[in-house]
Design a protein around this motif. Structure first.
Motif, mmCIF file in Angstrom:
data_model
loop_
_atom_site.group_PDB
_atom_site.id
_atom_site.type_symbol
_atom_site.label_atom_id
_atom_site.label_comp_id
_atom_site.label_asym_id
_atom_site.label_seq_id
_atom_site.Cartn_x
_atom_site.Cartn_y
_atom_site.Cartn_z
ATOM 1 N N VAL A 169 8.589 122.035 2.456
ATOM 2 C CA VAL A 169 8.787 120.583 2.464
ATOM 3 C C VAL A 169 7.654 119.961 1.660
ATOM 4 O O VAL A 169 6.486 120.200 1.942
ATOM 5 N N TRP A 170 8.034 119.197 0.653
ATOM 6 C CA TRP A 170 7.015 118.494 -0.142
ATOM 7 C C TRP A 170 6.595 117.225 0.577
ATOM 8 O O TRP A 170 7.424 116.551 1.201
ATOM 9 N N SER A 171 5.336 116.873 0.463
ATOM 10 C CA SER A 171 4.897 115.562 0.936
ATOM 11 C C SER A 171 5.528 114.511 0.028
ATOM 12 O O SER A 171 5.990 114.823 -1.072
ATOM 13 N N GLY A 202 6.268 125.460 5.193
ATOM 14 C CA GLY A 202 5.198 125.419 4.199
ATOM 15 C C GLY A 202 5.194 124.098 3.464
ATOM 16 O O GLY A 202 6.228 123.443 3.338
ATOM 17 N N THR A 203 4.018 123.689 3.011
ATOM 18 C CA THR A 203 3.986 122.535 2.126
ATOM 19 C C THR A 203 3.144 122.884 0.906
ATOM 20 O O THR A 203 2.250 123.727 1.000
ATOM 21 N N VAL A 204 3.470 122.274 -0.235
ATOM 22 C CA VAL A 204 2.913 122.767 -1.494
ATOM 23 C C VAL A 204 2.093 121.697 -2.215
ATOM 24 O O VAL A 204 2.245 120.503 -1.998
ATOM 25 N N SER A 205 1.272 122.201 -3.088
ATOM 26 C CA SER A 205 0.611 121.336 -4.052
ATOM 27 C C SER A 205 0.663 122.068 -5.381
ATOM 28 O O SER A 205 0.208 123.206 -5.485
ATOM 29 N N ALA A 217 0.619 126.538 -8.589
ATOM 30 C CA ALA A 217 0.793 125.836 -7.311
ATOM 31 C C ALA A 217 0.360 126.708 -6.146
ATOM 32 O O ALA A 217 0.289 127.934 -6.258
ATOM 33 N N VAL A 218 0.085 126.031 -5.035
ATOM 34 C CA VAL A 218 -0.250 126.737 -3.797
ATOM 35 C C VAL A 218 0.647 126.240 -2.680
ATOM 36 O O VAL A 218 1.200 125.141 -2.751
ATOM 37 N N CYS A 219 0.784 127.090 -1.661
ATOM 38 C CA CYS A 219 1.617 126.727 -0.511
ATOM 39 C C CYS A 219 0.896 127.169 0.753
ATOM 40 O O CYS A 219 0.473 128.323 0.855
#
Ligand code: FES
Ligand code: FES
Lengths: 741, 152
Positions: free
Chosen positions: A437-439, A242-245, A277-279
């Motif tokens: 994993v964060w960008s 997953g990646t989040v904002s 936040a979203v994932c």
């Protein structure tokens, strides 16, 4: 006698940042019998699981029982996390020195989350503040010595001889009379029945075979062959990525999103939401990343949407006019001496918000089930991370396991565990193991930042220009109040702010001294520890100011410092003289060049640094070379001390020249390495490190270089051009007139 | 299905052709030695060899890789130059956290294959695209020279 010894602030700071030891007891942490996938034969550097049925005399040593004539495995439990500072190699050396084993034959286990591995100086199980060597120094050698004595005793019983006839060597007990020998593993089961001895005398330095000698790192091979498992590398069966904002404005919330558009991206399987936040979850990171773009999240930005950099600096500068600052520390009567001085001198320094940006972007892998959870993460605070997951998942702490992974750079970023908490909030919504994993953009824009600071320093001078008093006004947030509230003084001072400028952590003697604190929390961001902590902040202030006073009086800056060194700090004079010699201080330089010096006593180590700069192009700062003389007491591995200074200097140098986190409308403007500039090879000067032989207590070393370099460069620029830059980053200050206030 | 030749082995993967090689390696093939640092060709952590040349896998669509030969950090040790670089790295104790080092080693190996005895300037040119946050640049430079020595 140190005039400040025993003063509450100084003592508290010593506990928070300086000394202290690993608390270690015979009680062993509870482990669940999981086997870490080794991907083949166990080898040094690859982390292994706690071996079952091993002889475990204490929290750090494990010897598996072996058949006659066979060696068995020796596992050492690493109390601190490895994030590049070489601590795994060092921990092994400390234990092996007493246990008589070859470090290359040792297997490593990362300590599980447990109070047993608490670093007392930090109040939790944590790696930071350059405390590792200081805190491991005695406990790890004692652990090795106790295990050795028990193995000898077991062999003596087996052979029916006196233990005095036995010695140990290279993983074996030897009978000096009969020539018989036994591998440790052969007597491990018998040794396990004995009571661990207390206070085994440690070997004197004259007998050391490992400590003090250069040795290769144990984790090099797995790292150069791409086999080192960092947190971001963890893969478990059925795991999704997953990646989040998170809302780019602190305190904001998710307003809307296009879930269907994200789910339509091939490979995307879930869209998860929490308050802020979203994932997006997918089979691979790239699909998740595309899904996150398609999701088109909109935010309710909340009350911080007006924050920008100018507001942050304005609040700090306004703080200087606060009519009632907290008098944090004092000695003599500095305000009175200042009022009566023949002459006074004042300067104001400004330092920016900074991101950490370790090369391994923030990530966390976890699997939350009804009956427990597993976490695999790169963290400097395993216990806090584990407890956060337990709390969010509503699980008993004991049911949550956490595997500390190799860390691709910490620098204080991973002393925070909010990303683990965030990951847990997402992971508890899904049945499968999830790796978040964060960008890089998320990593930089949702970091927790080194605070911005404004400092004013005023000195009272007599007719001859000698300093009779010094007053510091420090304006900035108190990171300690959030991270370790117990470390704050009862008056409300964050003792980290005094590091490097006030006794006992300065080599200078001040006749009259006062430190005033005006606390101003930074709007719009969370502030945090950053490599060098108070040392990085304080040295820029004091070492710039010392230079200004020297130039004012027309005295050589190095000589000026030499005169001010307190008689309690002869080692400071030693490093200053050494760096003067090695850097060619005073020798002529080409036009446009200049040298600058920085002297420090932080993290229990003395260091003097000379930077040489070239400003033939008046709009570009070229750092030509850096020399550092270091006296950090007893050294475990000289080459790794050198490596830490080299790396620390380069880390701090790039930041001092280029970096500043800025906000506009509550959003961090820098986003990736294109806008957040990291120093590159073609810009990195040679760093020459000169070590002083010493038998004093070991000091910390991982942060010294970072702390030293900004003032050394600023002072060199002043020497080269006559311009005094009081604002970081230096390149920006060079291009504006603001830097000179 | 896209066929890939990685470290002399053939793999078939089922992903959209725009997927960067980096994520095919890491998340689909489980070859995690190649690192993610920035995703925009700014840091070099993802450096691999494509037909012997150093490229950034984070911006290399898998569709462009089909039919060409990829070498990663897991396979570069099979090459004598790659092996010499790895050994020089160990000998000089270059690594700190180590996260950037697979990319550094791939970039250094590509350099030495083309220029067996590079000058400092040539090393700078070839490696300045690879960020090391731990600041190991001085040792990287030494190790590249040492690896060049080993070769001669
Ligand atoms: S991840 Fe590819 S260059 Fe940074
Ligand atoms: S060794 Fe840590 S980023 Fe290079």
């Amino acid at each position: 006698m140190n005039a400040f010894a025993g003063k509450p602030n100084a003592a508290r700071r010593a506990v928070l940042i300086g000394g202290g030891a690993l608390v270690f007891s015979a009680a062993l942490p509870l482990r669940r019998g999981r086997a870490r996938d080794l991907g083949g034969v166990p080898e040094t550097g690859v982390l292994v699981e706690n071996p079952a049925n091993a002889f475990s005399p204490n929290a750090f040593v494990r010897v598996t029982p072996s058949a006659a004539g066979e060696a068995g495995e020796i596992v050492m439990v690493m109390p601190n996390v490895e994030m590049g500072q070489g601590i795994y190699t060092q921990s092994v050396v400390l234990i092996a020195e007493e246990l008589d084993v070859d470090p290359v034959n040792i297997l490593l286990e990362a300590a599980p989350p447990s109070d047993v591995y608490m670093t007392a100086a930090l109040g939790t199980e944590a790696t930071g503040g350059s405390t590792s060597t200081m805190s491991q120094w005695d406990p790890l050698r004692q652990a090795g010595a106790a295990a050795r004595e028990m193995l000898k005793q077991a062999a003596a019983t087996r052979w029916g001889c006196s233990v005095d006839l036995l010695k140990t060597e290279n993983g074996k007990v030897l009978n000096t009379k009969t020539g018989q020998s036994l591998f440790y593993g052969e007597v491990a089961s018998e040794a396990a029945l004995l009571t661990p001895p207390k206070d085994v005398p440690l070997r004197p330095s004259s007998e050391w075979k490992l400590i003090g000698h250069a040795r290769h790192r144990l984790d090099s091979r797995i790292k150069v062959e791409g086999r080192c498992e960092f947190g971001i590398d963890v893969i478990k069966p059925g795991m999704k990525v997953g990646t989040v904002s998170a809302c780019p404005v602190m305190g904001g919330r998710v307003k809307s999103m296009d879930r269907a558009a994200a789910l339509a991206v091939p490979g995307v399987c879930d869209v998860l939401k929490i308050d802020n936040a979203v994932c997006v979850v997918a089979d691979n990171y790239y699909a998740a990343h595309k899904g996150l773009k398609a999701l088109f999240v909109q935010w309710d930005e909340g009350e911080n949407a007006h924050v920008d950099t100018a507001l942050i600096y304005q609040q700090l500068h306004d703080g200087l006019n606060d009519p009632k600052p907290l008098v944090a520390e004092k000695h003599g009567d500095a305000p009175k001496a200042l009022a009566g001085a023949a002459k006074t001198y004042e300067a104001i320094y400004q330092q920016p918000l900074l991101a950490h940006s370790p090369m391994e972007p923030i990530n966390c892998a976890l699997h939350i089930r009804k009956d427990g959870a597993d976490v695999w993460v790169s963290t400097q605070v395993p216990l806090r991370a584990r407890d956060a997951v337990a709390e969010i998942a509503g699980l008993p702490k004991e049911s949550v396991t956490l595997s500390s992974q190799y860390i691709g750079g910490g620098f204080g970023r991973r002393l925070e565990h909010e990303y683990v908490a965030q990951a847990a909030m997402f992971a508890k919504q899904v049945p499968y193991p999830l790796k978040i994993v964060w960008s890089r953009e998320e990593d930089i824009q949702l970091d927790r930042y080194r605070p911005a600071y404004v400092d004013r320093v005023r000195a009272g001078l007599d007719e001859k220009g000698d300093m009779t008093s010094i007053v510091f006004d420090l304006v900035g947030p108190a990171v300690c109040a959030r991270w370790a509230p117990a470390g704050m003084t009862k008056e409300g001072f964050d003792p980290d702010l005094a590091v490097a400028i006030a006794p006992p952590e300065t080599p200078y003697y001040y006749k009259n001294f006062q430190e005033n604190y005006i606390r101003r929390e930074t709007p719009g961001v969370v502030t945090a520890w950053w490599r060098g902590v108070g040392g990085t902040r304080g040295l820029f202030v004091i070492e710039s100011f010392m230079d200004e006073l020297a130039l004012l009086k027309n005295v050589d800056p190095l000589e000026w410092r030499r005169r001010l060194i307190s008689h309690e700090h002869p080692r400071a004079r030693g490093v200053l003289d050494l760096v003067a010699e090695k850097s060619g201080w005073g020798k002529p330089l080409p036009p446009g060049h200049g040298r600058g010096v920085c002297l420090q006593f932080v993290f229990g180590s003395y260091m003097a640094t000379v930077a040489t700069v070239n400003l033939e192009d008046p709009l570009n700062i070229k750092v030509v070379s850096v020399d550092s003389a270091v006296d950090c007491g007893e050294i475990v591995n000289p080459d790794q001390v050198i490596a830490q200074i080299e790396g620390g200097v380069i880390f701090g140098l790039g930041t001092a020249l280029f970096d500043e986190i800025t906000l506009k409308n509550g959003r961090v403007q820098e986003s990736n390495f294109s806008t957040w500039r990291i120093i590159r090879m073609n810009e990195a000067p040679p760093v020459r490190v000169h070590l002083v032989q010493s038998h004093e207590k070991p000091g910390g070393i991982g942060e010294c270089g970072t702390a030293a370099i900004a003032p050394a460069i600023a002072n060199a620029i002043a020497a080269a051009t006559g311009r005094r830059l009081r604002t970081l980053p230096l390149m920006k200050a060079l291009h504006s007139s603001e830097g000179e206030n | 299905m896209i066929d890939l030749r990685i470290n002399d082995q053939i793999h078939s993967v089922d992903v959209t052709p725009d997927t960067p090689l980096l994520w095919v390696l890491r998340d689909i093939l489980g070859m995690v030695g190649t690192k993610f640092g920035c995703g925009i060709a700014e840091c070099g952590a993802c450096t691999v060899h494509l037909d012997g040349k150093a490229v950034r896998a984070c911006v290399l669509p898998i569709g462009a890789v089909s039919g060409r030969s990829v070498t990663t950090i897991e396979g570069v040790g099979a090459d004598p130059v790659g092996k010499a670089v790895q050994e020089a790295w160990i000998e000089r104790d270059v690594v700190q956290c180590g996260y950037c080092q697979p990319g550094q080693i791939m970039a250094a190996t590509a350099l030495l294959k083309e220029t067996p005895h590079p000058t400092d300037m040539q090393i700078d040119e070839a490696l300045s695209g690879n960020i090391c946050r731990c600041g190991t640049y001085g040792r990287i430079r030494d190790a590249v020279h040492a690896a060049a020595e080993r070769q001669s």
